[in-house]
Design an enzyme around this catalytic site. Sequence first.
Site, PDB file in Angstrom:
ATOM      1  N   ASP A  78      -2.324   6.435  -3.770  1.00  0.00           N
ATOM      2  CA  ASP A  78      -1.129   5.716  -3.313  1.00  0.00           C
ATOM      3  C   ASP A  78      -0.837   4.547  -4.263  1.00  0.00           C
ATOM      4  O   ASP A  78      -1.607   4.289  -5.190  1.00  0.00           O
ATOM      5  CB  ASP A  78      -1.287   5.296  -1.841  1.00  0.00           C
ATOM      6  CG  ASP A  78      -2.291   4.187  -1.627  1.00  0.00           C
ATOM      7  OD1 ASP A  78      -3.166   4.014  -2.489  1.00  0.00           O
ATOM      8  OD2 ASP A  78      -2.204   3.483  -0.598  1.00  0.00           O
ATOM      9  N   ASP A 119      -5.740   2.616  -3.330  1.00  0.00           N
ATOM     10  CA  ASP A 119      -6.950   2.523  -2.508  1.00  0.00           C
ATOM     11  C   ASP A 119      -7.133   3.787  -1.673  1.00  0.00           C
ATOM     12  O   ASP A 119      -8.195   4.027  -1.124  1.00  0.00           O
ATOM     13  CB  ASP A 119      -6.990   1.254  -1.637  1.00  0.00           C
ATOM     14  CG  ASP A 119      -5.792   1.089  -0.733  1.00  0.00           C
ATOM     15  OD1 ASP A 119      -4.897   1.948  -0.749  1.00  0.00           O
ATOM     16  OD2 ASP A 119      -5.743   0.075  -0.011  1.00  0.00           O
ATOM     17  N   SER A 128       0.811  -1.213   0.000  1.00  0.00           N
ATOM     18  CA  SER A 128       0.000   0.000   0.000  1.00  0.00           C
ATOM     19  C   SER A 128       0.847   1.266   0.000  1.00  0.00           C
ATOM     20  O   SER A 128       1.591   1.518  -0.922  1.00  0.00           O
ATOM     21  CB  SER A 128      -0.959  -0.064   1.187  1.00  0.00           C
ATOM     22  OG  SER A 128      -1.954   0.898   1.033  1.00  0.00           O
ATOM     23  N   ASP A 188      -1.129   1.343  -4.474  1.00  0.00           N
ATOM     24  CA  ASP A 188      -2.142   0.335  -4.827  1.00  0.00           C
ATOM     25  C   ASP A 188      -3.505   0.979  -5.032  1.00  0.00           C
ATOM     26  O   ASP A 188      -4.515   0.283  -5.164  1.00  0.00           O
ATOM     27  CB  ASP A 188      -2.205  -0.799  -3.788  1.00  0.00           C
ATOM     28  CG  ASP A 188      -2.541  -0.299  -2.393  1.00  0.00           C
ATOM     29  OD1 ASP A 188      -2.475   0.925  -2.180  1.00  0.00           O
ATOM     30  OD2 ASP A 188      -2.866  -1.123  -1.521  1.00  0.00           O
TER      31      ASP A 188
HETATM   32  O1  G6P Z   1      -3.085   2.393  11.372  1.00  0.00           O
HETATM   33  P1  G6P Z   1      -2.719   1.164  10.596  1.00  0.00           P
HETATM   34  O2  G6P Z   1      -2.977  -0.098  11.317  1.00  0.00           O
HETATM   35  O3  G6P Z   1      -1.343   1.287  10.033  1.00  0.00           O
HETATM   36  O4  G6P Z   1      -3.713   1.167   9.384  1.00  0.00           O
HETATM   37  C1  G6P Z   1      -3.883   2.290   8.584  1.00  0.00           C
HETATM   38  C2  G6P Z   1      -4.624   1.872   7.335  1.00  0.00           C
HETATM   39  O5  G6P Z   1      -3.832   0.928   6.678  1.00  0.00           O
HETATM   40  C3  G6P Z   1      -4.350   0.388   5.483  1.00  0.00           C
HETATM   41  O6  G6P Z   1      -4.458   1.395   4.543  1.00  0.00           O
HETATM   42  C4  G6P Z   1      -5.677  -0.238   5.760  1.00  0.00           C
HETATM   43  O7  G6P Z   1      -6.231  -0.750   4.578  1.00  0.00           O
HETATM   44  C5  G6P Z   1      -6.580   0.798   6.362  1.00  0.00           C
HETATM   45  O8  G6P Z   1      -7.842   0.273   6.553  1.00  0.00           O
HETATM   46  C6  G6P Z   1      -5.973   1.325   7.627  1.00  0.00           C
HETATM   47  O9  G6P Z   1      -6.757   2.326   8.160  1.00  0.00           O
END
Ligand code: G6P
Length: 559
Positions: free
Chosen positions: A300, A304, A143, A302
């Site tokens: 970003d 999303d 990501s 990927d």
């Molecule tokens: O705070 P973290 O656990 O690093 O996650 C932060 C983000 O990471 C990714 O993008 C997930 O797909 C999100 O759903 C999440 O909010």
Amino acid sequence: MTIEEKYRSWCEHAVEDADVATELREMEQDEAKKEDAFYRELAFGTGGLRGVIGAGTNRMNLYTVAKASQGLADYLKRHEAHPSVVIGYDSRIKSDLFAKVAGGVFAKNGIKVWIWGQLMPVPTVSFATRYLKASAGVMVTASHNPSKYNGYKVYGADGCQITTESAKEILAEIEKLDVFADVRRETFENGLEEQLIEYIPDEVYTAFVEAVKGESVLFGDPVQKDVAIVYSPLNGAGLKPVTRTLKELGYTNITVVKEQEAPDGHFPTCPYPNPEIREAMTLGMGYAKKCQADLLLATDPDCDRVGIAVRNREGEYELLSGNQTGMLLLDYICSQRVRHGKMPEDPVMIKTIVTMDMGERIAKHYGVRTINVLTGFKFIGEQIGLLEKQGKADSYIFGFEESYGYLSGTYVRDKDGVNGASLICEMFSFYSAQGISLLDKLEKLYQTYGYCLNTLHSYEFEGSAGFAKMQEIMQKFRSGVKNFAGKKVVELLDYAPGRDGLPKSNVLKFLLEDGCSVVVRPSGTEPKLKLYISVSAPDKSGAEAVESAITECAEHFLR
Ligand SMILES: O=P(O)(O)OC[C@H]1O[C@H](O)[C@H](O)[C@@H](O)[C@@H]1O
């Protein structure tokens, strides 16, 4: 096995990937490096497997990817007679290799594989999994992490990232395996020849784009589609789907940031390709200034997440946070639906517990129910699935996270940067046609619902020592903080034992007097501790002063 034994075993067996073999040789005399590479297995966190690319059990490499794929294959075979898997990958270093390795493992296990023939956004894996009625989806990406990372996200048949229970089961399957002896794999090319692996047909891509276009909430209202848009895919997978969708939606004036246009996992101009981070947006803001653009968008790697900047009255570009963009979108979607009589019965908005509470107030104003879930869009996707099971999928009108993730439809079950980008352009153009800027609109929201400042501070804690330190800090926070910078703690919500029907999670939320709050949790995707601060105050400068005092106070616990 001791760390040294594991290391020796890897030196003997991990010879296929020359980069891994070289790194193993280089760490022979370096005990700290060995410990970091082998002290644990990569675990499923917020977004599946995620780790630094390199040699060892705690790294992303073809062996750990193959082992995870074997575990997933065993899990799928246990649950289904004829399983199939969709695979996608982005522009990251070794993403395509890892995708092919995973494909080879599934094929060897007799599992049908559908793979995208080119890099593609995360949501297209969710979409294709549903469209092709596959048993699971795999997306190779880390990501928004820096370039040294890669990862492996797993989706269920419903197109939602696997949640806690299935992750546990898959992890148990993975843990049974020896990384070298127990993994069955054939070459990607053989899999293709035997037709166990097939490329996903173009028709699926077109159906995805059509689904995104179908999310418009204009309902015939006039907009200005010649607004000047600068777009950056940050060297990732967004370029083709985002530009195609925007063009098909009629936007005529799109400039792509040249240096960030071609896929490149080294992210040469934005080492941290995360639209949450100002540096990732800097080049785009320069472009925006040069072209006098109205709106800057960046997705970003990927695709999303999507971040934006808009021009203010002084002609400068202001970045909007994920919370601000999410609130604007929520208000836009709700107001359009209400105005056109398109609000479903029992409308629902879903956000995470670390996402701005003001979202809930906006939702309430429009008669929309809010569901709060743990951090991770997978939990939003899960709720959409539950609504669907109750025959109420149409109730879902929007989901968002502070971390720049948005989704307004049920055609996928993860955040979608293509949907986010299209909705943002539509909302921008809609207001633009009435001479209203997004900053004006934001101001209006604050006037209506009260000023609220939400900030996120992240602190890096790398490696095994960092991991232990974060646990220690969480304990310090847990054991009796009475106030933050003089603001009394009214209630401490500890999510570790599980609360409000949510799964257990190492998250602490301090509700403070005057409508302020502090949330602290270790990230599930990066070696970081995250601090989310929310301050309600009469105005911006007052809120900023309180916010910095609370931050300073909270930072004492990090030492
Ligand atoms: O705070 P973290 O656990 O690093 O996650 C932060 C983000 O990471 C990714 O993008 C997930 O797909 C999100 O759903 C999440 O909010």
